[in-house]
Enzyme design. Structure first.
Site, short mmCIF file in Angstrom:
data_model
loop_
_atom_site.label_atom_id
_atom_site.label_comp_id
_atom_site.label_asym_id
_atom_site.label_seq_id
_atom_site.Cartn_x
_atom_site.Cartn_y
_atom_site.Cartn_z
N GLU A 90 -61.98 68.00 135.68
CA GLU A 90 -61.59 67.87 137.09
C GLU A 90 -61.65 66.42 137.59
OE1 GLU A 90 -63.07 72.13 136.62
OE2 GLU A 90 -63.68 70.13 135.92
N ALA A 97 -57.39 75.75 136.32
CA ALA A 97 -56.74 76.20 137.55
C ALA A 97 -55.24 75.95 137.49
CB ALA A 97 -57.33 75.48 138.75
N GLU A 133 -65.69 77.13 133.18
CA GLU A 133 -66.60 77.72 134.17
C GLU A 133 -66.68 79.24 134.01
OE1 GLU A 133 -66.40 74.90 138.05
OE2 GLU A 133 -64.46 75.57 137.28
N GLY A 147 -61.66 75.60 135.12
CA GLY A 147 -62.05 76.96 135.48
C GLY A 147 -62.25 77.84 134.27
#
Length: 255
Positions: free
Chosen positions: A129, A61, A109, A106
């Site tokens: 994270e 992110a 993911e 991300g």
């Protein structure tokens, strides 16, 4: 644009293009959802490659953007974040992630949203994270655990550590490791081969596996049975069986 869709040989490449690290800011997330929905609609897209370029898949992110958000803002944004990734996961066509360099947070993911993952020997994947005082928020706690099992997923999520390509292969986080320079070529070849297959049957197979994993065995078998019977109404089934009887197995040509 931070994400583009290019189509060749029935394969739609969703390419992240936000140098230097393909950070997944809000605009990129929203664009991913738009292109996933476009790839779903387009008949000329029969398989999809997710690609971040030769050096990096996606390093996660945009932390500066997230730092400026408070709880109320993230309550609103978190649903849109997940919806963007879910749109990729729900593309009803074969999807392969071509992973080079970092696929973190991300980025990892996003790779988890694919059906198959080809990684370069320079790849590093992880869910860091926890090092920000957070947890994965774009599906990582759910898709990672379903892919590699809860214990291995907790190891990666609790520690935030990165895994190199060889370990990712061992634990099942990626499906194939190749020289970094060959990642896109091999991913496109895998997708192009499936793009020649029976589109409705491939869609059925993907939905049966994905939906079946979310429910009990009896319900999963019902989903499979309904799709199996339904495919007998398709031209591809007629073409495939006719070719088998007339020419032998594996020679059918699907439109």
């Amino acid at each position: 644009m931070t994400v583009n869709l290019e189509v060749s040989e029935g394969v739609g490449t969703i390419r992240l293009d936000r140098p230097p690290m393909n950070a997944l800011d809000i605009a990129t997330q929203d664009r991913l959802r738009e292109l996933a929905e476009e790839a779903t609609r387009r008949d000329d897209v029969r398989a999809v490659v997710l690609y971040g370029g030769e050096k990096v898949f996606a390093a996660g992110a945009d932390i500066k953007e997230m730092q400026a958000m408070d709880h109320a803002a993230m309550v609103v944004r978190s649903r849109a974040l997940q919806d963007s990734f879910t749109a990729v996961a729900r593309i009803p066509k074969p999807v392969v992630a071509a992973v080079t360099g970092y696929a973190l947070g991300g980025g990892c993911e996003l790779a988890l949203c694919a059906d198959f993952r080809i990684a370069g020997d320079n790849a590093k994947l992880g869910q860091p994270e926890i090092l920000l005082g957070l947890i994965p928020g774009a599906g990582g706690t759910q898709r990672l655990a379903r892919l590699v099992g809860p214990s291995k997923a907790k190891d990666l999520i609790f520690t935030g550590r990165h895994v190199r390509a060889d370990e990712a292969l061992t634990i099942g986080l990626v499906d194939r490791v190749v020289p970094a320079a060959e990642v896109y070529e091999q991913a496109h070849a895998w997708a192009a081969k499936l793009a020649q297959g029976p589109a409705t049957a491939l869609r059925a197979a993907k939905e049966c596996v994905d939906a079946g994993l979310e429910t009990d065995l009896d319900t999963g078998l019902t989903i499979e049975r309904n799709w199996f019977a339904g495919l007998f109404a398709t031209e591809d089934r007629e073409r495939g069986m006719r070719s088998f009887v007339d020419e032998g197995p594996g020679k059918a040509k699907f439109l």
